[in-house]
Design a protein around this motif. Sequence first.
Motif: not given
Lengths: 190, 270
Positions: B214-228, B231-235, B254-263
């Motif tokens: 699950x998404x634990x709200x660590x914001x690592x994705x927010x900080x690392x996204x090159x194109x901003x 958005x981060x809301x409600x954890x 993403x530490x928990x792999x809650x972000x799914x990628x089919x690349x």
Amino acid sequence: MRLFTILISTIFVNNYVVARFLGICPFLGVSNKTETATGMSLAVTFVVTLSSIITYIIHHLILANLGLEYLQTIVFILVIAALVQFVEMVLKKTSPTLYNALGVYLPLITTNCVVLGVAILNIQEKYNLLETIVNAFGASVGFGLALILISAIREQFEIIDIPEALEGFPIALITAGLMSIAFLGFNGLV
Amino acid sequence: MSGILYPIIVLGGLGLLFGASLSLASKVFAVETNPKADEIRQALPGANCGACGFPGCDGLANAIAEGEAPVNACSVGGKPVADKIADIMGISGVEVVRQVATVLCQGDCNKAKNKYVYNGIMDCRAQNILAGGSKSCSYGCLGCGTCKDVCEFDAIEIVDGVAVVDKDKCVACKKCIDVCPKKIIELVPYDNQVVVKCKSKDPGKVVRGNCSIGCIGCKICVKNCPVDAFTFEDNLAKINYEKCTNCGICAEKCPTKAIFSSLGESKVAV
């Protein structure tokens, strides 16, 4: 007081669907969803009340005067069919909102036996014009009540386990029978 | 003689009267219909699925003809239908973003914890009534397959207790979205390969206790996204699909792999 008695009696005690068994076809046909049941009830209320008034006038002005009471059934059907078509056209032009709300149910009730049943029973019971209107309105409210009740029950069927042999219409018919028995409890109210 | 004459006169007369008044009424109360609406109606699929939010294909055809709905409002027909309607309306060059329903939960039997064992009717709506379902996470897929049952295109499968949508079969009719008691199915652009597959608004610690993906709200994705694009809301992290370039960096970090990628998957598949 007599008007009030007629109203209560047609809604609960002599409910046209569950006590007199008229209009069973839409009762089972369009009772899958509460939404469609409400639309149907509104359309029936509209048409039953209006057609009762017209058939009352035609019966007493034309048929009774000429001694042609035996033409009642065929003339009433003619009146109802023409009236429904006419009402549909007027509504489409003047009130598209109401037309859309009633939708397909308006033409569907041309052959609904509640409409004919109420018109004929009005004459048999020797009601005057005011009593006819009250009786017709009460009958359609009773119809709507029964229809919305069973549709609410049938919506629950979707999420409960029903034995395979009873799925669909069998369980609906059993429910309708049980509802009819329940409505018998109103006997002796008036 | 009068015994037969009066009935004929009365019945025939009434019939004539009603017939005449009806034909008169049809002239007086004639409603003009937009000829474009009929043409558009022909171009639409005619499934009356209601995915566009209008009452059936007729309703949508009228709305498009009146200019109240965009020509690409029919999600089931997609680009071919939108092109045809654009021709009829005399508009050209309309872009259609194909969307597909996506189940935003990956907490399958191995990854998500249960708070009780559910043995009732196999229907998510029924399970949801019982203390919000058997999963410890109150935002998780219940896995009874109610969405699978309503899908008319066989696009949904239950894999390890979580519903998965087949992107290629989905036509975005929104039936599953309406029926899901947890409201965790959402429309996502077809071309988008990276999705945050979690809807949990719980704080990170609670999410960790309930589910390992699950998404634990660590914001690592927010900080690392090159194109901003985040958005981060409600954890919970959320991707703005218009900005996302499918670079896949967030899914890697993403530490928990809650972000799914089919690349990676598509490369293997080819």
